[in-house]
Scaffold this active site. Sequence first.
Site, short mmCIF file in Angstrom:
data_model
loop_
_atom_site.label_atom_id
_atom_site.label_comp_id
_atom_site.label_asym_id
_atom_site.label_seq_id
_atom_site.Cartn_x
_atom_site.Cartn_y
_atom_site.Cartn_z
N ARG A 1 0.83 -1.17 -0.13
CA ARG A 1 0.07 -0.09 -0.10
C ARG A 1 0.79 1.26 0.14
O ARG A 1 0.67 2.27 -0.62
CB ARG A 1 -0.94 0.03 1.04
CG ARG A 1 -1.88 -1.14 1.04
CD ARG A 1 -2.79 -1.17 2.16
NE ARG A 1 -4.08 -2.27 1.52
CZ ARG A 1 -4.97 -2.48 2.23
NH1 ARG A 1 -5.26 -2.14 3.56
NH2 ARG A 1 -5.92 -3.13 1.88
N TYR B 1 -6.94 0.12 -7.05
CA TYR B 1 -6.54 -1.25 -6.50
C TYR B 1 -5.63 -1.41 -5.24
O TYR B 1 -5.47 -0.27 -4.75
CB TYR B 1 -5.58 -2.14 -7.85
CG TYR B 1 -4.19 -1.15 -8.39
CD1 TYR B 1 -3.93 -0.25 -7.76
CD2 TYR B 1 -4.00 -1.63 -9.48
CE1 TYR B 1 -2.73 0.63 -8.41
CE2 TYR B 1 -2.93 -0.82 -10.33
CZ TYR B 1 -2.25 0.17 -9.59
OH TYR B 1 -1.32 0.63 -10.29
N GLU B 2 -5.11 -2.22 -4.74
CA GLU B 2 -4.47 -2.75 -3.60
C GLU B 2 -5.29 -2.26 -2.38
O GLU B 2 -4.77 -1.42 -1.66
CB GLU B 2 -3.10 -1.96 -3.65
CG GLU B 2 -2.09 -2.45 -2.58
CD GLU B 2 -2.13 -4.01 -2.52
OE1 GLU B 2 -1.46 -4.59 -3.45
OE2 GLU B 2 -2.34 -4.42 -1.50
N GLY B 3 -6.74 -2.37 -2.42
CA GLY B 3 -7.61 -2.00 -1.47
C GLY B 3 -8.28 -0.60 -2.09
O GLY B 3 -7.31 0.32 -2.25
N GLN C 1 -9.41 1.80 2.37
CA GLN C 1 -8.32 2.13 3.15
C GLN C 1 -8.70 3.36 4.10
O GLN C 1 -8.53 2.99 5.27
CB GLN C 1 -7.37 3.28 2.23
CG GLN C 1 -6.78 2.70 0.96
CD GLN C 1 -6.00 1.38 1.39
OE1 GLN C 1 -5.05 1.39 2.29
NE2 GLN C 1 -5.91 0.17 0.52
#
Length: 582
Positions: A298, A430-432, A437
């Site tokens: 992240r 992406y990546e959460g 977040q």
Amino acid sequence: MAEYRAPTRDMLFVLNEVLDDQRIRDLPGYDDYEPETVSAVLDEAARFASDVLSPLNWSGDREGVHWSEDGIVAAEGFGAAYSQYVEGGWNGLTGSADHGGMGMPRVLGAAAMEMWNAANMSFALCPLLTASAVEALENHGNDELKQTYLDKLVTGEWTGCMDLTEPQAGSDLAQVRTKAQPDGDAYRLFGQKIYITWGEHDMADNIIHFVLARLPDAPAGVKGISLFLVPKFILDENGQPGERNDMRCASVEHKLGIHACPTCTMSFGEDGKGALGYLVGEENKGLAHMFTMMNAARHAMGVQGLGIADRAYQRALEYARDRQQGGRAIVEHADVKRMLLSMRAQTDVLRAMCLDSASALDIAERSDNEEERAAAQARADVMIPVVKAWGTELGVDIANTGIQVHGGMGFVEETGAAQYLRDARIAPIYEGTNGIQAIDLVGRKLIRDEGRGMRALIADIRATADGSAEGANEHPALSDALELLETATDTLLEAGRDAAMANAFNYLMLCGTVFGGWYAARIADVAKNALDNGTDESDFYEARQACARFYVHQILPKARGYAAMIQAGPAVVDSVDAQRHL
Ligand SMILES: Cc1cc2nc3c(=O)[nH]c(=O)nc-3n(C[C@H](O)[C@H](O)[C@H](O)COP(=O)(O)OP(=O)(O)OC[C@H]3O[C@@H](n4cnc5c(N)ncnc54)[C@H](O)[C@@H]3O)c2cc1C
């Protein structure tokens, strides 16, 4: 097409003057992290980014990748650039020296990563995913797996990718359905993954997939997911890529941006054998294992936001100096100056935030003092959802402003400004997603922690705000904004979980804005001191001071808006019945 000039002076300014890089040098194992080494690495990385990666950015965007039944061929020049990247040792910059890496701290890796992303975000994603694979294997793989795969992944000879998402399992990975059947000491995987970044390509001899899947008797939900290492080519008795595994790239997505980065649908077990895979870590702990590497991944996304923001700024400035309107270059017009200053000022503070949080990760990992390690981990935990989400929101925002600086030419592809916005747009997803977040920040990092990590950070910001700065004096404005954050933090801690969630995104944006003000105040102080002491780089320090002042007076006031929204938020959101009113 626009040149990219890596901002090495700005990076050294943050590392050596705004932050305390000595703290990193003092950590065990970083004896080689000397100031001369840092400068030399940054200069070399800058050359590679400008001379090799940047020239492929636009052509890669035009050309995209080439899919066929046999696999994917990367855009022209990407394979050769990747070979140079590996030969130059760049993939192993922060990798363990025991596995062929250079063993440099994350903070230096983050600076280099900014350059790769600014120069060519599509390319940068390949090593970025390999770094996540290294982290998964290093932390959770058994000795045999490490011995077989780690060196090649650290050096980049083979690339890695992460296979989590399925059509029905996006943010909610509890829905993962891919199956793993035991087969002797190994497993056979069946199922489909979507959106797999660099899941297939021809730039390396092997691609090592880290796949989330379920064992036959696994419990439902998140507690029944395991992590598997699945190579594209099964290794022969000499450890070399041999037979092709029962997995293939069924298709590749056509997307808004990052065209030179293949986003793959991967099918496992279509031939009926199942893709041969090996368990990484413990059965049913796959998701928990993923969490241990999430901070680094992240953080890397925030650095992507930073890289693309700086690239967009450089392009816009170059255009604005050249374009004449109203009898002068448009850079002279107050509104264009405002736009460029907002781009530059936010990029400056985001760089400080990215490097500071990378330092926290280094300290959390390496310090020999337990208390210091715990404090640094708590700091990283609070900051990283903000770095990811605020950083990627800024990336989009700044790339968008870059288009506006160009006027009509910004909307025309040939200037490159449009590509930066198209590329930047994926990073909040992406990546959460950034919504996830915000939930992480408020749910885990604030409420579950009972506000301890956040209050420690607020106390540090308070020390700057109340400190007797000698003159740069952006401190009163920081102090006011910090008060808003203190109040909002109390409000959320008292509000109860549901009310807090309605406010999570605004709270995250408030945090980003105020943390940014903290770095701006520190940048202003350092610049003021340098100027007072008669620096021979007065242009540089005056520019840093002007940008920091702009941030404090033109960006930090946004904190007031977020704070007001937080006070009103839950009542307004709750009054809407999603099923009837939307
Ligand atoms: C170009 C690209 C590359 C990618 N690379 C990879 C990769 O390499 N490996 C991989 O595994 N995946 C990858 N992904 C997948 C990516 O991580 C997911 O798209 C992302 O996690 C969101 O999932 P989703 O698309 O299913 O959206 P959804 O989960 O359906 O979300 C849709 C919206 O609902 C919101 N939402 C969802 N759940 C909640 C909730 N509980 N509370 C509040 N809001 C919620 C989201 O914030 C979002 O706004 C990639 C995606 C893209 C587009």
